[in-house]
Write a protein that holds these residues in place. Structure first.
Motif, PDB file in Angstrom:
ATOM      1  N   ALA A   1      -2.227  -3.410 -10.192  1.00 38.04           N
ATOM      2  CA  ALA A   1      -2.260  -2.056  -9.407  1.00 38.04           C
ATOM      3  C   ALA A   1      -3.698  -1.716  -9.258  1.00 38.04           C
ATOM      4  CB  ALA A   1      -1.623  -1.013 -10.343  1.00 38.04           C
TER       5      ALA A   1
ATOM      6  N   VAL B   1      -5.044  10.553  -8.388  1.00 35.75           N
ATOM      7  CA  VAL B   1      -4.953   9.095  -7.775  1.00 35.75           C
ATOM      8  C   VAL B   1      -4.976   9.379  -6.299  1.00 35.75           C
ATOM      9  CG1 VAL B   1      -3.604   7.265  -7.366  1.00 35.75           C
ATOM     10  CG2 VAL B   1      -3.643   8.091  -9.672  1.00 35.75           C
ATOM     11  N   ASP B   2      -5.845   8.669  -5.752  1.00 31.69           N
ATOM     12  CA  ASP B   2      -6.033   8.612  -4.231  1.00 31.69           C
ATOM     13  C   ASP B   2      -5.011   8.014  -3.548  1.00 31.69           C
ATOM     14  OD1 ASP B   2      -7.520   9.075  -1.617  1.00 31.69           O
ATOM     15  OD2 ASP B   2      -8.288   7.079  -1.859  1.00 31.69           O
ATOM     16  N   CYS B   3      -4.636   6.707  -3.878  1.00 32.74           N
ATOM     17  CA  CYS B   3      -3.664   6.012  -3.297  1.00 32.74           C
ATOM     18  C   CYS B   3      -3.405   4.600  -4.159  1.00 32.74           C
ATOM     19  CB  CYS B   3      -3.862   5.326  -1.600  1.00 32.74           C
ATOM     20  SG  CYS B   3      -5.492   4.601  -1.694  1.00 32.74           S
ATOM     21  N   MET B   4      -2.457   3.906  -3.884  1.00 33.01           N
ATOM     22  CA  MET B   4      -2.352   2.442  -4.688  1.00 33.01           C
ATOM     23  C   MET B   4      -1.683   1.375  -3.731  1.00 33.01           C
ATOM     24  SD  MET B   4       0.132   2.549  -8.174  1.00 33.01           S
ATOM     25  CE  MET B   4      -0.380   4.210  -8.524  1.00 33.01           C
ATOM     26  N   THR B   5      -2.381   0.323  -4.330  1.00 33.30           N
ATOM     27  CA  THR B   5      -1.856  -1.130  -3.810  1.00 33.30           C
ATOM     28  C   THR B   5      -1.243  -1.861  -5.101  1.00 33.30           C
ATOM     29  OG1 THR B   5      -3.686  -2.224  -4.121  1.00 33.30           O
ATOM     30  CG2 THR B   5      -3.167  -1.105  -1.877  1.00 33.30           C
TER      31      THR B   5
ATOM     32  N   GLU C   1       0.937   5.654  -0.552  1.00 30.64           N
ATOM     33  CA  GLU C   1       0.733   6.952  -0.849  1.00 30.64           C
ATOM     34  C   GLU C   1       1.721   7.762  -1.063  1.00 30.64           C
ATOM     35  OE1 GLU C   1      -1.787   8.427   2.476  1.00 30.64           O
ATOM     36  OE2 GLU C   1      -3.018   6.679   2.450  1.00 30.64           O
TER      37      GLU C   1
ATOM     38  N   PHE D   1       0.786  11.455  -6.539  1.00 34.40           N
ATOM     39  CA  PHE D   1      -0.325  10.796  -6.681  1.00 34.40           C
ATOM     40  C   PHE D   1      -1.535  12.048  -7.121  1.00 34.40           C
ATOM     41  CE2 PHE D   1       0.259   6.690  -4.537  1.00 34.40           C
ATOM     42  CZ  PHE D   1       1.270   6.283  -5.507  1.00 34.40           C
TER      43      PHE D   1
ATOM     44  N   TYR E   1       0.855  -1.022   0.093  1.00 34.19           N
ATOM     45  CA  TYR E   1      -0.211  -0.008  -0.007  1.00 34.19           C
ATOM     46  C   TYR E   1       0.925   1.254  -0.111  1.00 34.19           C
ATOM     47  CZ  TYR E   1      -3.080   3.703   1.748  1.00 34.19           C
ATOM     48  OH  TYR E   1      -3.971   4.600   1.934  1.00 34.19           O
TER      49      TYR E   1
ATOM     50  N   ILE F   1       4.847   1.179  -9.944  1.00 32.63           N
ATOM     51  CA  ILE F   1       4.134   2.488  -9.532  1.00 32.63           C
ATOM     52  C   ILE F   1       4.341   3.599 -10.425  1.00 32.63           C
ATOM     53  CG2 ILE F   1       3.776   4.077  -7.754  1.00 32.63           C
ATOM     54  CD1 ILE F   1       4.664   1.700  -5.709  1.00 32.63           C
TER      55      ILE F   1
ATOM     56  N   PHE G   1      -6.146   1.338  -7.340  1.00 31.61           N
ATOM     57  CA  PHE G   1      -6.033   2.496  -6.954  1.00 31.61           C
ATOM     58  C   PHE G   1      -7.435   3.503  -7.305  1.00 31.61           C
ATOM     59  CE2 PHE G   1      -4.370   2.330 -11.349  1.00 31.61           C
ATOM     60  CZ  PHE G   1      -5.006   3.572 -11.889  1.00 31.61           C
TER      61      PHE G   1
ATOM     62  N   ASP H   1     -12.719   3.111  -8.955  1.00 30.32           N
ATOM     63  CA  ASP H   1     -12.000   2.131  -8.475  1.00 30.32           C
ATOM     64  C   ASP H   1     -11.311   1.576  -9.688  1.00 30.32           C
ATOM     65  OD1 ASP H   1     -12.588   2.657  -5.943  1.00 30.32           O
ATOM     66  OD2 ASP H   1     -14.194   0.965  -6.012  1.00 30.32           O
TER      67      ASP H   1
END
Length: 148
Positions: free
Chosen positions: A68, A52-56, A43, A47, A41, A130, A70, A109
């Motif tokens: 990915a 982009v909010d956050c990414m995994t 941040e 972003f 995870y 990323i 996000f 999403d």
């Protein structure tokens, strides 16, 4: 890229296993094969520049592909353009993606298969993956501006 949070979390519960593990970003994507029970995870202030909010980043359990996930903060009325963009900018034979609008969060999403991204290399580091997603979203932002 400057990251504010880099955590390793359990897929099953979203529980944080390791906090602030910035060094994991230098591991190759294959790290996720040996740690299939978890996801990374992240941040970053960068972003925000591409909505982009956050990414995994994780290895998909079913398809065994690097993925990915996000949140993308753009309005629902951009759905057709967003889907068209993703379909034209990813390899159609490898593209396994899901784009769903979350009304409660007012964002899409996004679930993208990394192997479908232009220039994908199995030996990419997690950070390279990323950064490639961020570059794709920069390209999307430019296309949005041009379309206006």
């Amino acid at each position: 890229m400057n990251y504010t949070i880099v955590d390793r979390c359990l897929k099953e519960t979203d529980e944080v296993i390791e906090q602030q593990v910035f060094n994991v970003l230098q591991h190759p994507l294959t790290y996720l094969q040996t740690h299939q029970e978890s996801f990374i995870y992240v941040e970053s202030a960068t972003f925000d520049e591409v909505n982009v909010d956050c990414m995994t980043i994780e290895l998909d359990d079913v398809f065994q592909t690097y993925t990915a996930l996000f949140g993308l903060r753009v309005s629902k009325d951009e759905e057709a353009f967003l889907k068209y963009f993703i379909e034209t900018e990813t390899n159609p034979t490898l593209a396994k993606h899901a784009i769903l609008y979350a009304q409660a969060d007012k964002m899409f999403d996004m679930n993208l298969t990394l192997e479908a991204l232009d220039g994908f290399e199995a030996n990419w580091t997690i950070e390279q993956a990323i950064e490639t997603v961020v570059q794709l979203m920069r390209k999307y932002e430019a296309a949005r501006e041009e379309a206006r």
